[in-house]
Design an enzyme around this catalytic site. Structure first.
Site, mmCIF file in Angstrom:
data_model
loop_
_atom_site.group_PDB
_atom_site.id
_atom_site.type_symbol
_atom_site.label_atom_id
_atom_site.label_comp_id
_atom_site.label_asym_id
_atom_site.label_seq_id
_atom_site.Cartn_x
_atom_site.Cartn_y
_atom_site.Cartn_z
ATOM 1 N N GLY A 18 -9.493 11.610 -0.119
ATOM 2 C CA GLY A 18 -8.410 11.234 -1.009
ATOM 3 C C GLY A 18 -8.830 10.931 -2.430
ATOM 4 N N TYR A 154 1.702 -4.360 1.143
ATOM 5 C CA TYR A 154 0.845 -3.518 0.309
ATOM 6 C C TYR A 154 1.092 -3.817 -1.167
ATOM 7 C CZ TYR A 154 -0.809 0.727 -2.051
ATOM 8 O OH TYR A 154 -1.431 1.614 -2.900
#
Length: 264
Positions: A18, A154
């Site tokens: 990623g 998050y």
């Protein structure tokens, strides 16, 4: 613009895939000696090998360490006692109804998304300051400013990351060391592909699913597509270089215009 990181050592956490892997590759392209980090030996070595294939003259090595484990961090510091560029990329995310997130999950998110980076800043910043050069970068998110209802935990940890950046930038004031966050927008990674599938279903081609996700769940994006990891990495390479010597304590946006504000 010539970004030359020759002679610099860069540690990129969570860099086996990623955004982290794209950053490690871009820094290697700019001439930095790169340390790839992850928790699984095979994946770390495979990631380092991919960078060597992409950048044949690169200096790359892998260090396996679970950065939520204090002893593992100590072992990493023995292997990599000094860096010029620290990129705190390690992070987790996932959709969950806010009222169903228990204390243990909140602690897990803070441990990985916030405290792992704090440990490394605490370890590496003093020598950077004494040397008169250093770059500390934390990969944050648009979710730090626009808290997503499906990922409140998050978003909160990413907000905390911005505060950590600003605080340590003040610690490093006047030393030649810069400390910044990169505020990444919705980015095309394997994890985000899973999130898109979770949010819009798996019964449509990826391009259509991506457009549906952006239209229904991220409509404020001016880019109107997912950002590619290399686009984040380009900003990190610039901020890692001497060219960015006057940029510190900031949340630098690579968000595709997602955050609907003049300032973050």
């Amino acid at each position: 613009m010539d970004i030359d990181l020759g002679g610099r050592v860069a540690l990129v956490t969570g860099s086996t895939q990623g955004i982290g892997h794209a950053i490690a590759t871009r820094l290697a392209q700019a001439g930095a000696a790169v340390v790839v980090n992850g928790r699984v030996g095979g994946r770390v070595e495979a990631a380092a090998a991919r960078i060597r294939d992409a950048v044949p003259d690169a200096t790359v090595r892998g260090v396996v360490a679970d950065l939520t484990d204090g002893e593992a961090v100590d072992d990493l510091l023995l292997e990599v006692p000094s860096v010029d560029i620290l990129v705190n990329n390690l992070g987790i995310f996932g959709a969950r109804p806010a009222l169903e997130i228990d204390d243990a999950e909140w602690r897990r998110y803070f441990e990985i998304n916030v405290l792992a980076g704090v440990r490394l800043i605490r370890a590496y910043l003093p020598e950077m300051m004494a040397r008169g050069f250093g770059r500390v970068l934390s990969i944050s998110s648009d979710s730090s400013v626009v808290i997503p209802v499906e990922m409140v935990h998050y978003g909160v940890t990413k907000t905390a990351q911005l505060a950590v950046t600003r605080g340590f930038a003040k610690v490093a004031a006047g030393t030649g060391v810069t400390v910044n966050s990169v505020l990444a927008g919705p980015t095309h990674t394997g994890g985000v592909e899973e999130l898109v599938e979770q949010m819009v279903g798996a019964d449509q081609p990826w391009e259509q699913a991506q457009r549906t996700f952006m239209r229904e769940h991220r409509p404020q994006s001016l880019l109107q597509r997912l950002i590619e990891p290399a686009e984040i990495a380009n900003m990190v390479a610039y901020l890692s270089s001497p060219l960015a010597s006057a940029t510190t304590g900031g949340a630098i946006r690579v968000d595709g215009g997602y955050v609907d504000a003049i300032l973050p």
